[in-house]
Design a protein around this motif. Structure first.
Motif, PDB file in Angstrom:
ATOM      1  N   VAL A 254       0.712  -1.227  -0.095  1.00  0.00           N
ATOM      2  CA  VAL A 254      -0.006   0.064   0.141  1.00  0.00           C
ATOM      3  C   VAL A 254       0.819   1.413   0.002  1.00  0.00           C
ATOM      4  O   VAL A 254       0.303   2.335  -0.103  1.00  0.00           O
ATOM      5  CB  VAL A 254      -0.967   0.217   1.351  1.00  0.00           C
ATOM      6  CG1 VAL A 254      -2.002  -1.076   1.116  1.00  0.00           C
ATOM      7  CG2 VAL A 254      -0.240  -0.015   2.647  1.00  0.00           C
ATOM      8  N   ARG A 258       0.842   4.925   3.809  1.00  0.00           N
ATOM      9  CA  ARG A 258      -0.346   4.337   4.277  1.00  0.00           C
ATOM     10  C   ARG A 258      -0.074   3.282   5.339  1.00  0.00           C
ATOM     11  O   ARG A 258      -1.005   2.919   6.003  1.00  0.00           O
ATOM     12  CB  ARG A 258      -0.941   3.815   2.966  1.00  0.00           C
ATOM     13  CG  ARG A 258      -1.463   5.200   2.083  1.00  0.00           C
ATOM     14  CD  ARG A 258      -2.081   4.551   0.888  1.00  0.00           C
ATOM     15  NE  ARG A 258      -2.336   5.765  -0.047  1.00  0.00           N
ATOM     16  CZ  ARG A 258      -3.144   5.832  -1.028  1.00  0.00           C
ATOM     17  NH1 ARG A 258      -3.258   4.683  -1.668  1.00  0.00           N
ATOM     18  NH2 ARG A 258      -3.005   6.672  -2.054  1.00  0.00           N
ATOM     19  N   HIS A 288      -4.845  10.118   2.136  1.00  0.00           N
ATOM     20  CA  HIS A 288      -4.480   8.668   2.175  1.00  0.00           C
ATOM     21  C   HIS A 288      -5.576   7.898   2.902  1.00  0.00           C
ATOM     22  O   HIS A 288      -5.885   6.710   2.569  1.00  0.00           O
ATOM     23  CB  HIS A 288      -3.156   8.452   3.048  1.00  0.00           C
ATOM     24  CG  HIS A 288      -1.890   8.971   2.022  1.00  0.00           C
ATOM     25  ND1 HIS A 288      -1.564   8.242   0.884  1.00  0.00           N
ATOM     26  CD2 HIS A 288      -0.893   9.778   2.448  1.00  0.00           C
ATOM     27  CE1 HIS A 288      -0.439   8.721   0.479  1.00  0.00           C
ATOM     28  NE2 HIS A 288       0.131  10.082   1.132  1.00  0.00           N
ATOM     29  N   ALA A 291      -8.329   7.049   0.403  1.00  0.00           N
ATOM     30  CA  ALA A 291      -7.905   5.833  -0.238  1.00  0.00           C
ATOM     31  C   ALA A 291      -8.056   4.622   0.450  1.00  0.00           C
ATOM     32  O   ALA A 291      -8.656   3.594  -0.045  1.00  0.00           O
ATOM     33  CB  ALA A 291      -6.636   6.102  -1.023  1.00  0.00           C
ATOM     34  N   LEU A 292      -7.738   4.519   1.784  1.00  0.00           N
ATOM     35  CA  LEU A 292      -7.556   3.485   2.395  1.00  0.00           C
ATOM     36  C   LEU A 292      -9.245   2.939   2.886  1.00  0.00           C
ATOM     37  O   LEU A 292      -9.508   1.765   2.824  1.00  0.00           O
ATOM     38  CB  LEU A 292      -6.957   3.468   3.963  1.00  0.00           C
ATOM     39  CG  LEU A 292      -5.361   3.620   3.821  1.00  0.00           C
ATOM     40  CD1 LEU A 292      -4.986   4.203   4.979  1.00  0.00           C
ATOM     41  CD2 LEU A 292      -4.866   2.430   3.273  1.00  0.00           C
ATOM     42  N   ARG A 293     -10.236   4.127   2.845  1.00  0.00           N
ATOM     43  CA  ARG A 293     -11.409   3.752   3.211  1.00  0.00           C
ATOM     44  C   ARG A 293     -11.904   3.070   2.153  1.00  0.00           C
ATOM     45  O   ARG A 293     -12.887   2.061   2.141  1.00  0.00           O
ATOM     46  CB  ARG A 293     -12.172   5.092   3.719  1.00  0.00           C
ATOM     47  CG  ARG A 293     -11.977   5.547   4.883  1.00  0.00           C
ATOM     48  CD  ARG A 293     -12.793   6.994   5.274  1.00  0.00           C
ATOM     49  NE  ARG A 293     -14.273   6.397   5.390  1.00  0.00           N
ATOM     50  CZ  ARG A 293     -15.414   7.033   5.587  1.00  0.00           C
ATOM     51  NH1 ARG A 293     -15.262   8.281   5.499  1.00  0.00           N
ATOM     52  NH2 ARG A 293     -16.567   6.755   5.702  1.00  0.00           N
ATOM     53  N   ARG A 294     -11.813   3.549   0.805  1.00  0.00           N
ATOM     54  CA  ARG A 294     -12.352   2.919  -0.507  1.00  0.00           C
ATOM     55  C   ARG A 294     -12.085   1.442  -0.730  1.00  0.00           C
ATOM     56  O   ARG A 294     -12.843   0.544  -1.350  1.00  0.00           O
ATOM     57  CB  ARG A 294     -11.792   3.981  -1.683  1.00  0.00           C
ATOM     58  CG  ARG A 294     -12.610   5.295  -1.592  1.00  0.00           C
ATOM     59  CD  ARG A 294     -12.348   5.927  -2.902  1.00  0.00           C
ATOM     60  NE  ARG A 294     -10.863   6.428  -3.108  1.00  0.00           N
ATOM     61  CZ  ARG A 294     -10.543   7.365  -2.738  1.00  0.00           C
ATOM     62  NH1 ARG A 294     -10.931   8.199  -2.177  1.00  0.00           N
ATOM     63  NH2 ARG A 294      -9.189   7.754  -3.064  1.00  0.00           N
ATOM     64  N   THR A 295     -10.670   1.205   0.034  1.00  0.00           N
ATOM     65  CA  THR A 295     -10.350  -0.369  -0.226  1.00  0.00           C
ATOM     66  C   THR A 295     -10.910  -1.040   1.102  1.00  0.00           C
ATOM     67  O   THR A 295     -10.467  -2.192   1.206  1.00  0.00           O
ATOM     68  CB  THR A 295      -8.706  -0.158  -0.402  1.00  0.00           C
ATOM     69  OG1 THR A 295      -8.515   0.410   0.755  1.00  0.00           O
ATOM     70  CG2 THR A 295      -8.278   0.415  -1.619  1.00  0.00           C
ATOM     71  N   GLY A 296     -11.799  -0.457   2.001  1.00  0.00           N
ATOM     72  CA  GLY A 296     -11.995  -1.252   2.973  1.00  0.00           C
ATOM     73  C   GLY A 296     -11.113  -1.557   4.150  1.00  0.00           C
ATOM     74  O   GLY A 296     -11.375  -2.264   5.080  1.00  0.00           O
ATOM     75  N   LEU A 297      -9.897  -0.925   4.377  1.00  0.00           N
ATOM     76  CA  LEU A 297      -8.899  -1.002   5.177  1.00  0.00           C
ATOM     77  C   LEU A 297      -9.043   0.165   6.422  1.00  0.00           C
ATOM     78  O   LEU A 297      -8.470  -0.473   7.515  1.00  0.00           O
ATOM     79  CB  LEU A 297      -7.608  -0.895   4.515  1.00  0.00           C
ATOM     80  CG  LEU A 297      -7.206  -1.651   3.499  1.00  0.00           C
ATOM     81  CD1 LEU A 297      -5.504  -1.536   3.062  1.00  0.00           C
ATOM     82  CD2 LEU A 297      -6.967  -3.053   4.116  1.00  0.00           C
ATOM     83  N   ARG A 311      -8.325   1.203  11.776  1.00  0.00           N
ATOM     84  CA  ARG A 311      -8.241   0.055  10.705  1.00  0.00           C
ATOM     85  C   ARG A 311      -9.246  -0.887  10.856  1.00  0.00           C
ATOM     86  O   ARG A 311      -9.683  -1.277  11.711  1.00  0.00           O
ATOM     87  CB  ARG A 311      -6.479  -0.546  10.396  1.00  0.00           C
ATOM     88  CG  ARG A 311      -6.347  -1.097  11.938  1.00  0.00           C
ATOM     89  CD  ARG A 311      -5.027  -1.899  11.809  1.00  0.00           C
ATOM     90  NE  ARG A 311      -4.366  -2.528  12.925  1.00  0.00           N
ATOM     91  CZ  ARG A 311      -3.788  -2.362  13.783  1.00  0.00           C
ATOM     92  NH1 ARG A 311      -3.058  -0.973  13.589  1.00  0.00           N
ATOM     93  NH2 ARG A 311      -3.397  -3.099  14.878  1.00  0.00           N
ATOM     94  N   GLN A 314      -9.817  -6.473   8.035  1.00  0.00           N
ATOM     95  CA  GLN A 314      -9.027  -6.845   6.710  1.00  0.00           C
ATOM     96  C   GLN A 314      -7.760  -6.141   7.005  1.00  0.00           C
ATOM     97  O   GLN A 314      -6.617  -6.999   6.681  1.00  0.00           O
ATOM     98  CB  GLN A 314      -9.673  -6.155   5.581  1.00  0.00           C
ATOM     99  CG  GLN A 314      -8.966  -6.742   4.458  1.00  0.00           C
ATOM    100  CD  GLN A 314      -9.406  -5.722   3.157  1.00  0.00           C
ATOM    101  OE1 GLN A 314     -10.878  -5.167   3.231  1.00  0.00           O
ATOM    102  NE2 GLN A 314      -8.990  -6.103   1.765  1.00  0.00           N
TER     103      GLN A 314
END
Length: 322
Positions: A254, A258, A288, A291-297, A311, A314
Motif C-alpha cells: 500500500v 499508508r 491517504h 484511499a484506505l477507506r475506499r479499499t475497506g482497510l 483500521r 481486513q
C-alpha cells in the motif's frame, strides 16, 4: 517577545518537570472535550473527575473558548528537588499564595479575557480560601485522572530532561535555549520568543525554569506575568512517532505512508492527531485515509466534533501477515 537576562538570571536557569502544569493542561483538554495529538481522548477517568466540586472550581480559571490565557497562579514554578517531591511542593505553593498574589492574578485574567472572573471565584478570593480550594481541586483531578498512568508521563519527561542536561553540560546554556523549540532563541543577553505581540521584559535577578511538557505536546508556552514564576514550557522529545519503522511487507503493498498510518490506527484517531504523530500535512493524511477507506482497510465514525478513523479487520489481517 524579549526576556532580558543578567548574569544572575543565566546562573539560575534550570530544568525541571512540572506535574501541576501537566494536570492543569489535561484538565483543560478534558473540560473542552479536546484530544491530545498523540494520546488521543482524555478518557472516562478525566471526564468523570470534572464532576468533583473542587475540580469544577478549577475550570472557572481555565482559558475560555477562543482565548489562550490561564493564570500563572495555577502553575507555580517547580522547586528544585526530587521528582517525587515536586508536585506536593507546587500544590503547597499554590495553596499558600498570598491574598495580594491571588487578586493580582485574577486581575490579569480579567484583563486577558475581557470579562470578570466568575462570582464564586471572586467570593472565595475575598474570603481568602480560593488558593487552597484550587490546590485541592488540582490534586483531586490528578489522583482521579492521572495517577494511574503517571509513571509513563514522568518517564517521558525524565528522558527529555536527561537529554537536555547533556546538551547543557556539553554545549552550554545558549545552545540549550536555542534547541528547545523553533520559536525560542538565545541572543547572548536575552531569550527571544516568537509571539504575535511585542513584550520587553527585564528578568534581571530572577530565575527561569525550562519545563518539558508531555500532555501539552507539541505546544511551546511561556509563563511570565509574575517575574518570580517565569517558566518556558517546551514540547518534550520522543513523544511523536518520528523514527518509527513501517511494516515492510505491508508498505510494499500500500506504500510506506499508508502502511505507517494503518499501523497507527489500532486505536481511533482523528486526521489532526495522525498529522501530528506522523509529521504530515492534514490534507495529505486525509488523502491517504480516503484511499484506505475506499479499499475497506479503514473505517470512520463521528465522535462529537471529530471524525475518528480506525483500521478494519481486513487491515488487521494484512498487518499480521506482514
Amino acid at each position: 517577545m524579549l526576556l532580558r537576562c543578567d548574569a544572575v538570571t543565566v546562573a539560575n536557569i534550570r530544568l525541571s518537570h512540572s506535574p501541576i502544569m501537566e494536570a492543569v493542561w489535561w484538565l483543560n483538554l478534558a473540560a473542552r472535550g479536546g484530544r491530545h495529538p498523540v494520546f488521543g481522548d482524555t478518557g472516562a477517568l478525566a471526564r468523570d473527575a470534572l464532576g468533583a466540586a473542587e475540580v469544577d472550581l478549577v475550570t472557572d480559571l481555565l482559558a475560555p473558548e477562543g482565548n489562550h490565557y490561564t493564570p500563572d497562579l495555577l502553575t507555580p514554578q517547580p522547586r528544585p528537588g526530587a521528582p517525587a517531591e515536586v508536585f506536593q511542593a507546587q500544590l503547597a505553593d499554590l495553596a499558600g499564595s498570598s491574598a495580594e498574589v491571588v487578586h493580582t492574578q485574577l486581575r490579569y485574567a480579567e484583563d486577558h479575557w475581557g470579562r470578570p472572573v466568575s462570582a464564586r471565584v471572586r467570593r472565595l478570593a475575598e474570603a481568602g480560601t480560593l488558593a487552597g480550594r484550587l490546590a485541592e481541586g488540582i490534586e483531586t483531578f490528578w489522583r482521579l485522572a492521572l495517577a494511574e498512568g503517571w509513571d509513563r508521563i514522568e518517564a517521558l519527561a525524565e528522558a527529555d530532561l536527561n537529554d537536555r542536561a547533556r546538551t547543557l553540560a556539553t554545549r552550554g546554556v545558549g545552545t540549550l535555549l536555542s534547541t528547545l523549540d523553533p520559536k525560542c532563541h538565545w541572543t547572548g543577553s536575552a531569550v527571544t520568543v516568537d509571539k504575535p505581540y511585542s513584550v520587553d521584559l527585564d528578568l534581571s535577578g530572577q530565575a527561569i525554569v525550562l519545563v518539558p511538557s508531555v500532555l501539552s505536546w507539541p505546544k511551546f508556552m511561556l509563563q511570565c506575568d509574575d517575574k518570580r514564576q517565569v517558566a518556558l514550557y517546551y514540547p518534550a522529545a520522543r513523544i511523536g512517532l518520528r523514527g518509527r519503522r513501517d511494516p515492510a511487507e505491508l508498505a510494499r503493498v500500500v506504500g510506506a505512508t499508508r502502511a505507517a498510518l494503518l499501523a497507527d490506527l489500532d486505536a481511533p484517531r482523528s486526521t489532526a492527531e495522525l498529522a501530528h504523530r506522523h509529521e504530515l500535512a492534514a490534507a495529505t493524511v486525509s488523502y491517504h485515509l480516503g484511499a484506505l477507506r475506499r479499499t475497506g482497510l479503514v473505517t470512520a465514525r463521528r465522535d462529537g466534533r471529530f471524525v475518528l478513523y480506525q483500521r478494519s479487520a481486513q487491515a488487521d489481517a494484512l498487518l499480521a501477515a506482514s
